[in-house]
Scaffold this motif. Structure first.
Motif, PDB file in Angstrom:
ATOM      1  N   ILE A  97       2.304   1.638  -3.478  1.00 54.14           N
ATOM      2  CA  ILE A  97       1.275   2.013  -4.459  1.00 54.14           C
ATOM      3  C   ILE A  97       0.910   3.489  -4.337  1.00 54.14           C
ATOM      4  O   ILE A  97       0.841   4.216  -5.343  1.00 54.14           O
ATOM      5  CB  ILE A  97       0.020   1.132  -4.268  1.00 54.14           C
ATOM      6  CG1 ILE A  97       0.310  -0.298  -4.737  1.00 54.14           C
ATOM      7  CG2 ILE A  97      -1.166   1.720  -5.035  1.00 54.14           C
ATOM      8  CD1 ILE A  97      -0.777  -1.291  -4.377  1.00 54.14           C
ATOM      9  N   PHE A  98       0.709   3.958  -3.112  1.00 48.94           N
ATOM     10  CA  PHE A  98       0.337   5.365  -2.943  1.00 48.94           C
ATOM     11  C   PHE A  98       1.497   6.303  -3.295  1.00 48.94           C
ATOM     12  O   PHE A  98       1.275   7.415  -3.786  1.00 48.94           O
ATOM     13  CB  PHE A  98      -0.152   5.621  -1.516  1.00 48.94           C
ATOM     14  CG  PHE A  98      -1.584   5.218  -1.306  1.00 48.94           C
ATOM     15  CD1 PHE A  98      -2.615   5.987  -1.827  1.00 48.94           C
ATOM     16  CD2 PHE A  98      -1.910   4.055  -0.619  1.00 48.94           C
ATOM     17  CE1 PHE A  98      -3.941   5.617  -1.655  1.00 48.94           C
ATOM     18  CE2 PHE A  98      -3.228   3.671  -0.447  1.00 48.94           C
ATOM     19  CZ  PHE A  98      -4.250   4.445  -0.965  1.00 48.94           C
ATOM     20  N   LEU A  99       2.712   5.846  -3.063  1.00 53.25           N
ATOM     21  CA  LEU A  99       3.869   6.647  -3.476  1.00 53.25           C
ATOM     22  C   LEU A  99       3.904   6.788  -4.994  1.00 53.25           C
ATOM     23  O   LEU A  99       4.105   7.894  -5.523  1.00 53.25           O
ATOM     24  CB  LEU A  99       5.160   5.991  -2.970  1.00 53.25           C
ATOM     25  CG  LEU A  99       6.464   6.689  -3.377  1.00 53.25           C
ATOM     26  CD1 LEU A  99       6.537   8.097  -2.795  1.00 53.25           C
ATOM     27  CD2 LEU A  99       7.679   5.865  -2.939  1.00 53.25           C
ATOM     28  N   LEU A 100       3.676   5.673  -5.705  1.00 51.24           N
ATOM     29  CA  LEU A 100       3.661   5.732  -7.170  1.00 51.24           C
ATOM     30  C   LEU A 100       2.503   6.589  -7.674  1.00 51.24           C
ATOM     31  O   LEU A 100       2.646   7.334  -8.652  1.00 51.24           O
ATOM     32  CB  LEU A 100       3.569   4.316  -7.749  1.00 51.24           C
ATOM     33  CG  LEU A 100       4.787   3.413  -7.550  1.00 51.24           C
ATOM     34  CD1 LEU A 100       4.513   2.025  -8.111  1.00 51.24           C
ATOM     35  CD2 LEU A 100       6.034   4.013  -8.207  1.00 51.24           C
ATOM     36  N   TYR A 140      -0.642   9.515   2.489  1.00 54.90           N
ATOM     37  CA  TYR A 140      -1.066   8.136   2.717  1.00 54.90           C
ATOM     38  C   TYR A 140       0.094   7.156   2.499  1.00 54.90           C
ATOM     39  O   TYR A 140       0.184   6.119   3.183  1.00 54.90           O
ATOM     40  CB  TYR A 140      -2.251   7.772   1.829  1.00 54.90           C
ATOM     41  CG  TYR A 140      -3.571   7.930   2.547  1.00 54.90           C
ATOM     42  CD1 TYR A 140      -3.930   7.050   3.563  1.00 54.90           C
ATOM     43  CD2 TYR A 140      -4.448   8.956   2.233  1.00 54.90           C
ATOM     44  CE1 TYR A 140      -5.135   7.197   4.242  1.00 54.90           C
ATOM     45  CE2 TYR A 140      -5.653   9.112   2.905  1.00 54.90           C
ATOM     46  CZ  TYR A 140      -5.983   8.227   3.914  1.00 54.90           C
ATOM     47  OH  TYR A 140      -7.169   8.372   4.592  1.00 54.90           O
ATOM     48  N   ALA A 141       0.959   7.450   1.544  1.00 51.48           N
ATOM     49  CA  ALA A 141       2.153   6.608   1.367  1.00 51.48           C
ATOM     50  C   ALA A 141       2.993   6.610   2.642  1.00 51.48           C
ATOM     51  O   ALA A 141       3.469   5.562   3.094  1.00 51.48           O
ATOM     52  CB  ALA A 141       2.971   7.115   0.180  1.00 51.48           C
ATOM     53  N   PHE A 142       3.162   7.789   3.237  1.00 52.66           N
ATOM     54  CA  PHE A 142       3.917   7.897   4.492  1.00 52.66           C
ATOM     55  C   PHE A 142       3.189   7.177   5.627  1.00 52.66           C
ATOM     56  O   PHE A 142       3.804   6.486   6.447  1.00 52.66           O
ATOM     57  CB  PHE A 142       4.117   9.369   4.835  1.00 52.66           C
ATOM     58  CG  PHE A 142       4.856   9.604   6.125  1.00 52.66           C
ATOM     59  CD1 PHE A 142       6.184   9.218   6.258  1.00 52.66           C
ATOM     60  CD2 PHE A 142       4.222  10.208   7.203  1.00 52.66           C
ATOM     61  CE1 PHE A 142       6.875   9.434   7.450  1.00 52.66           C
ATOM     62  CE2 PHE A 142       4.896  10.421   8.394  1.00 52.66           C
ATOM     63  CZ  PHE A 142       6.223  10.038   8.512  1.00 52.66           C
ATOM     64  N   LEU A 188       0.832  -1.212   0.000  1.00 51.74           N
ATOM     65  CA  LEU A 188       0.000   0.000   0.000  1.00 51.74           C
ATOM     66  C   LEU A 188       0.866   1.262   0.000  1.00 51.74           C
ATOM     67  O   LEU A 188       0.576   2.230  -0.715  1.00 51.74           O
ATOM     68  CB  LEU A 188      -0.930   0.002   1.209  1.00 51.74           C
ATOM     69  CG  LEU A 188      -2.106  -0.981   1.159  1.00 51.74           C
ATOM     70  CD1 LEU A 188      -2.830  -1.028   2.497  1.00 51.74           C
ATOM     71  CD2 LEU A 188      -3.074  -0.597   0.040  1.00 51.74           C
ATOM     72  N   ALA A 189       1.921   1.261   0.821  1.00 52.98           N
ATOM     73  CA  ALA A 189       2.813   2.426   0.866  1.00 52.98           C
ATOM     74  C   ALA A 189       3.438   2.675  -0.508  1.00 52.98           C
ATOM     75  O   ALA A 189       3.503   3.816  -0.982  1.00 52.98           O
ATOM     76  CB  ALA A 189       3.904   2.217   1.910  1.00 52.98           C
TER      77      ALA A 189
END
Length: 587
Positions: free
Chosen positions: A64-67, A94-96, A61-62
């Motif tokens: 994916i949200f970073l991308l 959200y990535a963080f 998830l981290a």
């Protein structure tokens, strides 16, 4: 350009309420995977090795949200959907968030909350060391994600700092690849997406730098015949066409009386002066030239009819196609021709759009390579000037970005932005707001508020250029004003008064004398004598040529730029003053 009732609408942009709702939808949906994981864990639905499942899920998830956060800018560039920028911060945070949950699960469940065990494990396993380094790099990005931190750091430094997100992505890809011991297909897919995003940014950045480096500094195109045009011209132009832009705004197209090219050359943003005879009195007014300097056979002024505006009312009610107007032009330093930057931000309010429209028309005419961010605020749809033309230009020129916002619109037909120009609007719409000149024109209240807002956003005061639209109050009869004791006398006889003229002009500070020719103003005599007196309009409006009359008497055709106090102190307008006998000036 005349705007019809069927004017094409600009691409719809969400209003403030729509944008808030969209942000809320993104926020809630991004939280759903974490909520589902927590629910399944609480109900023992995540398998026999629940810790590994939770670690794997939160890590993915981290990543994916970073991308997704890195995808926003390329997608905005390709599609032109500037509203996407509004979601980048949420996706990055959200990535963080998921990366922190990922690490906390590892620390509390896998390492049983032991700091010593956690540190030892991170140091001996290279995939953990790389992953932890990536998480630490995300900390300053999260801390500086607020508007306050953007203003505190300044847009340039903030943007450089947040390029660390790509380094975080590399760390995440390496961490994932080294973690997987057998099937590396999924880590390679993630790494491939990251490589594509990074490659897009690098290639586009290189192309933009190359394009801007090759693009010559834009100078005003001057045909061969223009070289003989005077620096400042006065004479008559004919009204060739009158276009109705809105119910109370008209554009007057002016052409030379005998045809051919305009007898003067102007720059985008400059204005001309119109001398009108209204009820037997001369009234001088300045109007921005809204057309592009590339249109050398005509120029246009766009005028809003004001009930209290003597000149605008006269133009709307009395001037017809074929009428001749006495013009003097050009004047003004509110100019942008593309030579002073690689990006420009134009902020307009109401009829203040006219000088900025001249800039937009010129920059698109010459295919300027830089980016143009044009924010235009009016009350209602009925007040939108040049709407159809702006829509056409934005479609044809990908470097022109137009944002319309309505402050008083109540109808449901408008699907664009609503409300005044705000910090959020500017930071969402204009990337790196502090990296180029900003040109601001509109009502006084709007410009004052915008200047404060821009300074709070970290824009340098020197980068903010303003142009005021002021309807001067009719000057008091100078004959009723008592001159300062022992100083000069300032008179205002009717035009063509035979008492004006003759004598000798003494320029005290320059220690030079002049014998003016018949009909010449003090300013013209100063130029003949090599004495520098600053000027702008030469029509008695701007006040740049104010000069103190030490001795003698002058007459002036117009005194709009002088207050009663200034007249009593012996100040005159050199561009309007004619000597009556011998005079001495502090120049």
């Amino acid at each position: 350009m005349q705007t019809s009732e069927a004017a094409l609408a600009l691409p719809a942009k969400p209003g403030k309420r729509d944008l808030r709702f969209a942000k809320l939808v993104v926020f809630i949906n991004a939280l759903v995977p974490g909520f589902v994981l927590a629910w399944d864990a609480a109900h023992h639905l995540i398998g026999a090795n629940g810790v590994n499942f939770a670690l794997h899920t939160t890590g993915l998830l981290a990543f994916i949200f970073l991308l997704l956060s890195l995808l926003v800018t390329p997608l905005r560039i390709v599609t032109g959907w500037t509203v996407l920028i509004s979601f980048r911060r949420t996706l990055g945070l959200y990535a963080f968030f998921y990366a922190c949950v990922h690490f906390l699960i590892f620390f509390t469940l896998d390492r049983a909350g032991s700091l010593t065990s956690t540190v030892h494990e991170v140091l001996v396993r290279k995939y953990l060391l790389v992953g932890t380094s990536g998480l630490l790099l995300m900390v300053p990005l999260a801390v500086t994600s607020t508007n306050a931190m953007v203003m505190r750091l300044g847009a340039k430094r903030w943007k450089r700092l947040h390029r660390l997100s790509y380094l975080v992505g590399v760390a995440a890809a390496v961490h994932y690849y080294w973690l997987v011991k057998s099937d590396v297909r999924q880590p390679l897919v993630f790494a491939g997406v990251l490589t594509a995003l990074l490659g897009f940014r690098l290639v586009r950045g290189a192309r933009e730098r190359e394009k801007l480096a090759r693009a010559p500094s834009v100078a005003l195109p001057r045909p061969a015949t223009v070289t003989s045009k005077p620096r400042f011209w006065s004479g008559e132009l004919r009204v060739a066409r009158i276009f109705e832009e809105t119910p109370d705004v008209r554009t007057f197209r002016l052409v030379p009386v005998e045809g051919g090219e305009l007898p003067f050359a102007h720059q985008p943003g400059q204005y001309l002066n119109v001398a009108l005879m209204i009820d037997g009195k001369r009234v001088n007014r300045s109007f921005t030239i809204a057309s592009s300097p590339t249109r050398s056979h005509h120029c246009e002024v766009t005028v809003k009819r004001s009930p209290a505006g003597q000149a605008s009312k006269y133009l709307h009610e009395q001037v017809r196609e074929g009428s001749k107007l006495k013009i003097s032009a050009p004047a003004g330093r509110f100019v942008f021709s593309g030579a002073d930057g690689k990006k420009v931000v134009l902020l307009a309010g109401g009829v203040g759009v006219t000088p900025l429209m001249s800039m937009v028309r010129f920059l698109t005419d010459v295919c300027w390579a830089g980016d143009i961010y044009f924010v235009f605020s009016v009350r209602t749809q009925a007040d939108l000037i040049f709407r159809e033309e702006l829509a056409t230009l934005e479609r044809r020129f990908p470097n022109l970005h137009v944002c319309l916002t309505l402050t008083k619109e109540t109808g449901d037909a408008w699907k664009g932005r609503r409300g005044a120009i705000t910090k959020d609007l500017l930071t969402d719409f204009v990337p790196d707001l502090t990296s180029g000149p900003i040109y601001l024109c509109g009502p006084d209240g709007m410009m004052a508020a915008m200047r404060v807002l821009l300074l709070e956003l970290g824009v340098a005061a020197s980068a903010i250029n303003t142009e005021a639209f002021v309807t001067p109050v009719a000057a008091n009869d100078a004959a009723t004003l008592a001159p300062e004791v022992g100083a000069a006398s300032v008179g205002a006889p009717p035009l063509g008064d035979a008492s004006a003229g003759g004598g000798r002009i003494r320029f005290a500070r320059s220690a030079r004398d002049a014998e003016p020719s018949a009909g010449k103003t003090i300013l013209e005599s100063a130029e003949d004598a090599g004495v520098s007196i600053p000027f702008e309009c030469r029509s008695g409006i701007c006040g740049q040529c104010k000069t103190r009359l030490v001795a003698g008497r002058v007459t002036m055709e117009t005194e709009d730029a002088l207050s009663a106090a200034e007249k009593s102190k012996g100040l005159i307008l050199a561009c309007q003053a004619h000597a009556v006998g011998d005079v001495t000036l502090d120049a």
